[in-house]
Design a protein around this motif. Structure first.
Motif, PDB file in Angstrom:
ATOM      1  N   GLY A  17      62.663 -38.530  43.231  1.00 22.62           N
ATOM      2  CA  GLY A  17      61.488 -39.308  43.623  1.00 22.62           C
ATOM      3  C   GLY A  17      61.473 -40.655  42.945  1.00 22.62           C
ATOM      4  N   GLU A  18      61.788 -40.638  41.675  1.00 20.71           N
ATOM      5  CA  GLU A  18      61.788 -41.885  40.908  1.00 20.71           C
ATOM      6  C   GLU A  18      62.834 -42.858  41.443  1.00 20.71           C
TER       7      GLU A  18
ATOM      8  N   ASP B 243      61.742 -43.589  54.232  1.00 20.86           N
ATOM      9  CA  ASP B 243      60.520 -42.912  54.671  1.00 20.86           C
ATOM     10  C   ASP B 243      60.845 -41.502  55.171  1.00 20.86           C
ATOM     11  N   LEU B 244      61.979 -41.416  55.909  1.00 15.35           N
ATOM     12  CA  LEU B 244      62.368 -40.107  56.445  1.00 15.35           C
ATOM     13  C   LEU B 244      62.852 -39.177  55.344  1.00 15.35           C
TER      14      LEU B 244
ATOM     15  N   LEU C   6      62.257 -32.384  47.087  1.00 14.32           N
ATOM     16  CA  LEU C   6      62.817 -33.439  46.250  1.00 14.32           C
ATOM     17  C   LEU C   6      62.313 -33.173  44.849  1.00 14.32           C
TER      18      LEU C   6
ATOM     19  N   LEU D  46      61.958 -39.016  52.375  1.00 16.34           N
ATOM     20  CA  LEU D  46      60.812 -38.500  51.627  1.00 16.34           C
ATOM     21  C   LEU D  46      60.163 -37.314  52.318  1.00 16.34           C
TER      22      LEU D  46
ATOM     23  N   TYR E   6      62.611 -48.279  46.949  1.00 13.50           N
ATOM     24  CA  TYR E   6      61.494 -48.830  47.717  1.00 13.50           C
ATOM     25  C   TYR E   6      61.063 -50.179  47.175  1.00 13.50           C
ATOM     26  N   ASN E   7      60.921 -50.214  45.851  1.00 13.27           N
ATOM     27  CA  ASN E   7      60.441 -51.446  45.240  1.00 13.27           C
ATOM     28  C   ASN E   7      61.390 -52.604  45.509  1.00 13.27           C
TER      29      ASN E   7
ATOM     30  N   ASN F 225      64.342 -49.037  54.835  1.00 13.09           N
ATOM     31  CA  ASN F 225      62.970 -48.593  54.591  1.00 13.09           C
ATOM     32  C   ASN F 225      62.635 -47.343  55.405  1.00 13.09           C
TER      33      ASN F 225
ATOM     34  N   LYS G 103      64.708 -45.179  56.706  1.00 11.83           N
ATOM     35  CA  LYS G 103      65.485 -44.008  56.279  1.00 11.83           C
ATOM     36  C   LYS G 103      64.886 -43.409  55.001  1.00 11.83           C
TER      37      LYS G 103
ATOM     38  N   ILE H 176      64.053 -42.918  44.485  1.00  8.97           N
ATOM     39  CA  ILE H 176      63.593 -43.430  45.778  1.00  8.97           C
ATOM     40  C   ILE H 176      62.535 -44.506  45.576  1.00  8.97           C
ATOM     41  N   ASP H 177      61.672 -44.268  44.609  1.00  8.80           N
ATOM     42  CA  ASP H 177      60.617 -45.231  44.304  1.00  8.80           C
ATOM     43  C   ASP H 177      61.210 -46.595  43.948  1.00  8.80           C
TER      44      ASP H 177
ATOM     45  N   PRO I 274      61.323 -34.655  40.921  1.00 10.42           N
ATOM     46  CA  PRO I 274      60.725 -35.907  40.434  1.00 10.42           C
ATOM     47  C   PRO I 274      61.766 -36.975  40.119  1.00 10.42           C
TER      48      PRO I 274
END
Lengths: 416, 225
Positions: A247-248, A234-235, A242, A237, A254-255, A230, A232, A250-251, A244
């Protein structure tokens, strides 16, 4: 069938059969011995007659004594076979006849052939047999009755430690902290049983505890790597540029990490509730807590344009506030999450029950499995632990939770 | 801010240091119990971030030591244990807050900032970001001296953003911050979008610049323009 009953049945049945057979053998033997004795007496009498004939060359006078009759019949040329038989014995001055035994033989006096019949009464020996029969019967009955009583009371007291052990085993609770207490007894087998049961319970408990500790540690150990992932992310990001797509990705990571973390926490919490390691109970007004929760979830309710109806009465409740929080969170977030846009949620609270009903895109849940761990509808994105936890919390406080599906409404009813 | 991070897991420690550094923050580290005791006896900090399970000793013992030498540092406990006992023990022993692993660095920072704000509180507890002025005690937000009417969650969100200014905050972190980490909200974060849109609208309408922007679809960032 109870052990004592089974034992009694076998015991009494064999005893009765053996006693009956013994009785019959006894009767036959005594009858045989007595008849033999009578026959010997008859033979002695016959010999006396023959001796008399030899000495005096005439027949002794026929006699009719109390227990013995002697009669002579001239035979002429006829012959008679010597034999013993049963017949009736008529006493001189009595009308009734008694059972008797007669010896028919022949004697020659001065060239004249005579038939001699010697009869004796069997009345005395019959009396004897009857007496023996009654004594045997009395002994038999006494024996059976005492057997029955022994079985009943002795067995009961002998087996008492066994039943005590059985009861402790029935009451054995893996999660309880109490040990199995064996009842002292001087019967070796039961002592062995107690020792075996005790050591089995100990080893089961030990294994269970080890497993629990292992699960607990494993779950906790997982938290740190999750925290690393988590952090890493955060970092990552914070870095520049980045796109999109990244980003997706990473999203999604995260989930998943989030879910894993929540899953772990839920499992740990479930274990905690099972082990009754819960914070202290307190008395508070459930209505206030529900109002607070509705406020917390307001944005989510509004987001789906759900109509929320509440009929809340004051209800003082005694439970862990922390767990009450989780219980309401789970029920309410379910009601919102599985709802469709413009749906409805109704919350009713009165002195005896809390009813939360909602519309949903899902059809009825499986009644039998709704509260099982990891049960979820195919469309559910949850972990399938929420309702299991609700059930555990309800059970812990001796509340009853039921699920029904009626008029296209999913209804959860918590009865205090 | 001067922080002491007591954490034996190197990766996690590095992440925390790297998230906190900059903006004039100083991060010192301790990797086990003895070095933690040494550091707290030698230096003063604004806030101590501490893992409860440490090599060489119990983290709670560090708390006792702090109490013994009569220090008033803010303490935030980080633990893998969700145990309520741990939580209560820690808070009884003078910890200011408790964060359960796994956590978001943005959440960590917001909590640390809140502790430091409380500890340094000297009559006025005001948080300022350009024209936005927040009186934390009164829970009032003023933009150019004009009172801004925010809901409780919008207010919490604004403070969260200002505590993490210049950082991307994910939707997950926002959801957990506002609704708690025990609520399984699934992966549907549409409502957060609406929420943030409302906050931005209110701020802009009150005459401030639009500092919050969406980042890669993952989260949001409040930064100086």
């Amino acid at each position: 069938m109870k052990l004592a009953q089974r034992y009694n049945r076998a015991n009494l049945l064999t005893s009765s059969i053996i006693l009956v057979i013994t009785g019959v053998i006894y009767y036959i033997a005594i009858h045989f011995i007595l008849t033999n004795k009578l026959d010997k007496d008859l033979v002695i009498e016959e010999k006396e007659i023959q001796a008399y004939v030899l000495n005096y060359g005439k027949l002794p006078s026929p006699g009719d004594f109390l227990h013995q009759k002697v009669a002579y019949v001239k035979l002429g040329n006829k012959k008679v076979n010597r034999n013993f038989f049963y017949d009736n014995y008529n006493r001189a001055n009595e009308k009734e006849s008694e059972p008797g035994r007669t010896l028919i033989t022949s004697v020659i006096v001065n060239g004249q052939n005579y038939q001699v019949s010697i009869s004796k009464s069997r009345a005395e020996s019959e009396d004897l047999i009857r007496l023996i029969f009654f004594i045997t019967l009395a002994v038999t009955i006494l024996l059976l009755v005492s057997l029955l009583l022994i079985n009943r009371f002795l067995l009961q007291s002998i087996w008492r430690p066994f039943y005590a052990t059985l009861n402790t085993m029935k009451a054995f609770n893996l999660t309880a902290k109490t040990d199995i207490k064996a009842q002292q007894t001087n019967i070796e087998e039961f002592n062995e049983l107690n020792i075996a049961v005790g050591s089995m319970a100990d080893s089961v408990k030990k294994d269970y505890k080890e497993l629990k500790t292992f699960t607990d540690n494993a779950s906790h150990e997982m938290m740190t790597p999750l925290a690393v992932i988590n952090s890493k992310l955060d970092l990552l990001l914070q870095g520049e540029a980045l796109n999109p797509q990244q980003g997706e990705l990473i999203d999604e990571i995260y989930n998943s990490v989030g879910r894993l973390g929540r899953l772990n926490h839920s499992l740990l919490l479930l274990a905690k509730i099972e082990n009754k390691l819960i914070p202290e109970q307190e008395t508070f007004n459930l209505k206030d807590l529900i109002v607070e929760k509705i406020k917390l979830f307001q944005e989510l309710v509004n987001g789906k344009n759900i109509t929320l109806t509440q009929n809340l009465l004051d209800k003082e409740i005694m439970m862990s506030k922390y767990l009450a929080d989780i219980l309401l969170n789970n029920l309410l977030s379910n009601a919102i999450r599985h709802n469709y846009n413009n749906g409805t949620i109704t919350i009713d609270l009165n002195k005896t029950e809390l009813i939360i009903s909602n519309t949903s895109k899902d059809n009825t849940l499986d009644q039998a499995q709704a509260f099982e761990r990891f049960y979820k509808t195919p469309s559910s994105e949850g972990m399938g632990l929420g309702l299991a936890m609700v059930k555990q919390i309800a059970g812990l406080h001796q509340f009853d939770i039921t699920y029904t599906y009626q008029d296209k409404l999913h209804i959860f009813c918590l009865t205090f | 801010m001067k922080l002491l991070i007591i954490e034996d897991e190197e990766s996690l420690r590095d992440s925390m240091v790297s998230y906190f550094k900059g903006e004039g923050n100083i991060c010192e580290i301790a990797v086990d119990y003895p070095s933690a005791i040494e550091k707290i006896n030698l230096y003063h900090y604004d806030c101590i971030l501490m893992d409860l399970t440490l090599p060489g000793g119990d983290g709670l013992q560090v708390l006792r030591e702090l109490k013994k030498i009569n220090r008033k540092e803010g303490v935030l406990i980080i633990s893998a244990r969700h145990s309520l006992d741990d939580k209560l023990n820690g808070l009884d022993l003078g910890a200011d807050d408790y964060l359960v692993k796994p956590f978001h660095l943005s959440e960590l920072k917001a909590r640390v900032m809140a502790i430091v704000r409380r500890k340094n509180f000297s009559g006025n507890n005001i948080l300022i970001f350009n024209e936005i002025r927040i009186d934390v005690m009164a829970m009032e937000v003023k933009i150019n001296d004009k009172l801004l009417n925010l809901t409780k969650k919008e207010y919490d969100l604004l403070i969260y953003f200002i505590s993490n200014q210049g950082k991307v905050i994910t939707k997950n972190a926002i959801a957990e911050h506002l609704w708690g980490d025990e609520i399984d909200l699934s992966d549907d974060f549409d409502f957060i979008y609406t929420h943030i849109k409302n906050l931005r609208k209110k701020i802009v309408e009150a005459g401030a610049k639009d500092y919050i922007k969406s980042m890669y679809g993952v989260g949001y960032k409040l930064e100086q323009i």
